[in-house]
Design a protein around this motif. Structure first.
Motif, PDB file in Angstrom:
ATOM      1  N   GLN A   1       0.857  -1.017   0.114  1.00 60.61           N
ATOM      2  CA  GLN A   1      -0.104   0.018   0.008  1.00 60.61           C
ATOM      3  C   GLN A   1       0.962   1.280   0.062  1.00 60.61           C
ATOM      4  OE1 GLN A   1      -2.746  -0.863   3.240  1.00 60.61           O
ATOM      5  NE2 GLN A   1      -4.238  -1.003   1.977  1.00 60.61           N
ATOM      6  N   PRO A   2       1.886   1.380   0.892  1.00 63.61           N
ATOM      7  CA  PRO A   2       2.574   2.593   0.715  1.00 63.61           C
ATOM      8  C   PRO A   2       3.202   2.897  -0.655  1.00 63.61           C
ATOM      9  CG  PRO A   2       3.252   1.392   2.763  1.00 63.61           C
ATOM     10  CD  PRO A   2       2.404   0.500   1.737  1.00 63.61           C
ATOM     11  N   ILE A   3       3.419   2.056  -1.461  1.00 58.06           N
ATOM     12  CA  ILE A   3       4.010   2.563  -2.742  1.00 58.06           C
ATOM     13  C   ILE A   3       3.078   1.882  -4.165  1.00 58.06           C
ATOM     14  CG2 ILE A   3       6.463   2.141  -2.180  1.00 58.06           C
ATOM     15  CD1 ILE A   3       6.335  -0.637  -3.400  1.00 58.06           C
ATOM     16  N   TRP A   4       1.861   1.617  -3.536  1.00 54.97           N
ATOM     17  CA  TRP A   4       0.848   1.183  -4.908  1.00 54.97           C
ATOM     18  C   TRP A   4       0.696   2.457  -5.813  1.00 54.97           C
ATOM     19  CZ3 TRP A   4      -0.171  -3.289  -6.524  1.00 54.97           C
ATOM     20  CH2 TRP A   4      -0.955  -3.497  -7.609  1.00 54.97           C
ATOM     21  N   ALA A   5       0.491   3.624  -5.011  1.00 53.78           N
ATOM     22  CA  ALA A   5       0.000   4.675  -6.022  1.00 53.78           C
ATOM     23  C   ALA A   5       1.036   5.387  -6.547  1.00 53.78           C
ATOM     24  CB  ALA A   5      -0.646   5.811  -5.089  1.00 53.78           C
ATOM     25  N   THR A   6       2.526   5.433  -5.936  1.00 53.65           N
ATOM     26  CA  THR A   6       3.635   6.170  -6.588  1.00 53.65           C
ATOM     27  C   THR A   6       4.632   5.226  -7.336  1.00 53.65           C
ATOM     28  OG1 THR A   6       4.833   5.852  -4.530  1.00 53.65           O
ATOM     29  CG2 THR A   6       3.376   7.873  -4.458  1.00 53.65           C
ATOM     30  N   LYS A   7       4.462   3.923  -6.916  1.00 51.36           N
ATOM     31  CA  LYS A   7       5.769   3.217  -7.786  1.00 51.36           C
ATOM     32  C   LYS A   7       4.714   1.930  -8.029  1.00 51.36           C
ATOM     33  CE  LYS A   7       9.635   4.775  -5.268  1.00 51.36           C
ATOM     34  NZ  LYS A   7      10.880   4.150  -4.406  1.00 51.36           N
ATOM     35  N   THR A   8       3.623   2.100  -8.660  1.00 51.74           N
ATOM     36  CA  THR A   8       2.546   0.941  -8.930  1.00 51.74           C
ATOM     37  C   THR A   8       3.201  -0.235  -9.692  1.00 51.74           C
ATOM     38  OG1 THR A   8       1.142   2.680  -9.184  1.00 51.74           O
ATOM     39  CG2 THR A   8       0.359   0.372  -9.865  1.00 51.74           C
ATOM     40  N   ARG A   9       4.208   0.089 -10.811  1.00 47.84           N
ATOM     41  CA  ARG A   9       4.865  -0.957 -11.413  1.00 47.84           C
ATOM     42  C   ARG A   9       5.796  -1.897 -10.399  1.00 47.84           C
ATOM     43  NH1 ARG A   9       5.900  -2.524 -16.701  1.00 47.84           N
ATOM     44  NH2 ARG A   9       4.978  -0.747 -17.448  1.00 47.84           N
ATOM     45  N   THR A  10       6.701  -1.202  -9.629  1.00 50.24           N
ATOM     46  CA  THR A  10       7.364  -1.894  -8.892  1.00 50.24           C
ATOM     47  C   THR A  10       6.521  -2.509  -7.703  1.00 50.24           C
ATOM     48  OG1 THR A  10       9.178  -0.239  -9.056  1.00 50.24           O
ATOM     49  CG2 THR A  10       9.113  -1.494  -6.799  1.00 50.24           C
ATOM     50  N   ALA A  11       5.437  -2.109  -7.299  1.00 48.87           N
ATOM     51  CA  ALA A  11       4.499  -2.751  -6.304  1.00 48.87           C
ATOM     52  C   ALA A  11       3.843  -4.125  -7.013  1.00 48.87           C
ATOM     53  CB  ALA A  11       3.426  -1.778  -5.844  1.00 48.87           C
ATOM     54  N   ASP A  12       3.546  -3.964  -7.903  1.00 44.96           N
ATOM     55  CA  ASP A  12       2.933  -4.823  -8.764  1.00 44.96           C
ATOM     56  C   ASP A  12       3.722  -6.108  -8.721  1.00 44.96           C
ATOM     57  OD1 ASP A  12       0.612  -6.428  -9.774  1.00 44.96           O
ATOM     58  OD2 ASP A  12       1.272  -5.862 -11.783  1.00 44.96           O
ATOM     59  N   GLU A  13       5.183  -6.050  -9.395  1.00 50.16           N
ATOM     60  CA  GLU A  13       6.187  -6.824  -9.503  1.00 50.16           C
ATOM     61  C   GLU A  13       6.477  -7.509  -8.111  1.00 50.16           C
ATOM     62  OE1 GLU A  13       9.378  -4.675 -10.930  1.00 50.16           O
ATOM     63  OE2 GLU A  13       8.679  -4.458 -13.183  1.00 50.16           O
ATOM     64  N   ILE A  14       6.573  -6.611  -7.057  1.00 51.46           N
ATOM     65  CA  ILE A  14       6.681  -7.274  -5.798  1.00 51.46           C
ATOM     66  C   ILE A  14       5.644  -8.227  -5.438  1.00 51.46           C
ATOM     67  CG2 ILE A  14       6.859  -6.780  -3.252  1.00 51.46           C
ATOM     68  CD1 ILE A  14       8.292  -4.102  -4.266  1.00 51.46           C
ATOM     69  N   ARG A  15       4.459  -7.738  -5.777  1.00 51.60           N
ATOM     70  CA  ARG A  15       3.120  -8.624  -5.231  1.00 51.60           C
ATOM     71  C   ARG A  15       3.568  -9.767  -6.140  1.00 51.60           C
ATOM     72  NH1 ARG A  15      -0.210 -10.919  -7.864  1.00 51.60           N
ATOM     73  NH2 ARG A  15       0.320 -10.171  -9.833  1.00 51.60           N
ATOM     74  N   GLY A  16       3.656 -10.039  -7.255  1.00 52.84           N
ATOM     75  CA  GLY A  16       3.880 -11.048  -7.838  1.00 52.84           C
ATOM     76  C   GLY A  16       5.000 -12.010  -7.542  1.00 52.84           C
ATOM     77  N   GLN A  17       6.136 -11.384  -7.122  1.00 56.98           N
ATOM     78  CA  GLN A  17       7.039 -12.126  -6.366  1.00 56.98           C
ATOM     79  C   GLN A  17       6.712 -12.962  -5.185  1.00 56.98           C
ATOM     80  OE1 GLN A  17      10.150  -8.361  -7.240  1.00 56.98           O
ATOM     81  NE2 GLN A  17      11.104 -10.062  -6.283  1.00 56.98           N
ATOM     82  N   ILE A  18       5.971 -12.083  -4.255  1.00 57.56           N
ATOM     83  CA  ILE A  18       5.329 -12.491  -3.031  1.00 57.56           C
ATOM     84  C   ILE A  18       4.511 -13.778  -3.320  1.00 57.56           C
ATOM     85  CG2 ILE A  18       4.008 -12.314  -0.930  1.00 57.56           C
ATOM     86  CD1 ILE A  18       4.937  -9.314  -1.154  1.00 57.56           C
ATOM     87  N   GLU A  19       3.644 -13.676  -4.376  1.00 58.61           N
ATOM     88  CA  GLU A  19       2.940 -14.930  -4.655  1.00 58.61           C
ATOM     89  C   GLU A  19       3.543 -15.891  -5.081  1.00 58.61           C
ATOM     90  OE1 GLU A  19      -1.203 -15.438  -7.781  1.00 58.61           O
ATOM     91  OE2 GLU A  19       0.464 -13.655  -8.171  1.00 58.61           O
ATOM     92  N   GLN A  20       4.642 -15.821  -5.894  1.00 63.12           N
ATOM     93  CA  GLN A  20       5.473 -17.056  -6.302  1.00 63.12           C
ATOM     94  C   GLN A  20       6.173 -17.638  -5.168  1.00 63.12           C
ATOM     95  OE1 GLN A  20       7.869 -14.932  -9.010  1.00 63.12           O
ATOM     96  NE2 GLN A  20       7.114 -15.424 -10.947  1.00 63.12           N
ATOM     97  N   ILE A  21       6.765 -16.779  -4.266  1.00 66.11           N
ATOM     98  CA  ILE A  21       7.363 -17.521  -3.145  1.00 66.11           C
ATOM     99  C   ILE A  21       6.462 -18.151  -2.451  1.00 66.11           C
ATOM    100  CG2 ILE A  21       8.616 -16.832  -1.014  1.00 66.11           C
ATOM    101  CD1 ILE A  21       9.720 -14.462  -2.776  1.00 66.11           C
ATOM    102  N   LEU A  22       5.307 -17.849  -2.205  1.00 64.96           N
ATOM    103  CA  LEU A  22       4.451 -18.448  -1.137  1.00 64.96           C
ATOM    104  C   LEU A  22       3.718 -19.718  -1.904  1.00 64.96           C
ATOM    105  CD1 LEU A  22       2.419 -15.427   0.528  1.00 64.96           C
ATOM    106  CD2 LEU A  22       4.581 -17.013   1.462  1.00 64.96           C
TER     107      LEU A  22
END
Length: 258
Positions: free
Chosen positions: A152-173
């Motif tokens: 949430q802290p970076i979703w509006a300002t660094k959305t592309r990076t935040a979405d990449e991180i979301r995908g990484q977390i999903e893959q790891i879990l």
């Protein structure tokens, strides 16, 4: 008893109340408890002789008779106890393995074909934005709230990076679930889950291709003059591109040979 066991021929000797002393064809000796359940005969090993003494074998057989009297199947009860022990060990292992451990293991397992720059960047994003929130947590307790706290802290300002991180977390879990280190739905999945909690518009906007304004032809001399003051390969390649009208991939190939 031991001398008798050595001299005994292969077979079973009844000690009474379902307890048998067994000698195998290879000469190995052990204790067997035989019982009937629902009209079917079953055998349950109680351990090898002499590691299990006669007195211990009789006590073990008595324990199984008590289970039978209570309506339980001794073999099923033992199997359930073994499974419970394995599950407890699995949960203990899961608690010892942190999300950061899993992330580094995932990078090690899948990063062989990645460029060095991508490998470092992949882990660096997690170090900056995910590890502070969930790095020391075990995979089995990571929840939607943890994922949102990271994104949430970076979703509006660094959305592309935040979405990449979301995908990484999903893959790891997902990998953790495949290793039985967690159960249930993945809290980092987008469709049907985080798409209800994070702005879809921001994600769509971040994924759109962004184009720079077109340079007007009359501004080209000034651009070339500015490039003359920049002493880098990129600046030289850009000037060559302008002066020759060559396509970018041709310039890349030429510069690689310089």
């Amino acid at each position: 008893m031991e001398s008798i066991a050595k001299a005994a021929t292969p077979g079973k000797t009844n000690d009474g109340d379902g307890l048998y002393f067994q000698v195998s064809k290879s000469g190995d000796t052990s204790w067997i408890f035989r019982y009937k359940l629902d009209g079917r005969s079953r055998e349950m090993g109680l351990g090898p002789f002499p590691a299990v003494t006669l007195g211990q074998a009789r006590q073990l057989a008595a324990d199984q008779r008590k289970l039978l009297a209570s309506g339980s199947d001794p073999l099923a009860t033992r199997d359930a106890a073994k499974e419970a022990k394995r599950e407890a060990e699995r949960q203990a292992a899961a608690r010892r393995t942190t999300f950061e451990d899993l992330a580094r293991e995932y990078q090690q397992a899948h990063g062989g074909s990645w460029s060095e720059k991508w490998r470092k960047g992949w882990l660096r994003k997690l170090e900056l934005y995910a590890f502070p929130t969930m790095g020391k947590l075990s995979a089995d307790i990571i929840s939607t709230e943890h994922v949102l706290t990271a994104l949430q802290p970076i979703w509006a300002t660094k959305t592309r990076t935040a979405d990449e991180i979301r995908g990484q977390i999903e893959q790891i879990l997902d990998a953790a679930k495949a290793r039985r280190l967690r159960e249930g739905d993945n809290p980092a999945r987008w469709r049907g889950h985080l798409d209800n909690l994070l702005s879809k518009a921001e994600k769509k906007k971040a994924r759109q291709r962004q184009h720079f304004p077109v340079l007007q032809w009359k501004d080209t001399p000034k651009l070339i003059a500015d490039l003359l003051n920049i002493d880098t390969r990129d600046a030289i390649a850009t000037r060559l591109l302008i002066l020759t009208g060559a396509r970018y991939h041709m310039i890349q190939h030429s510069m690689a040979r310089v």
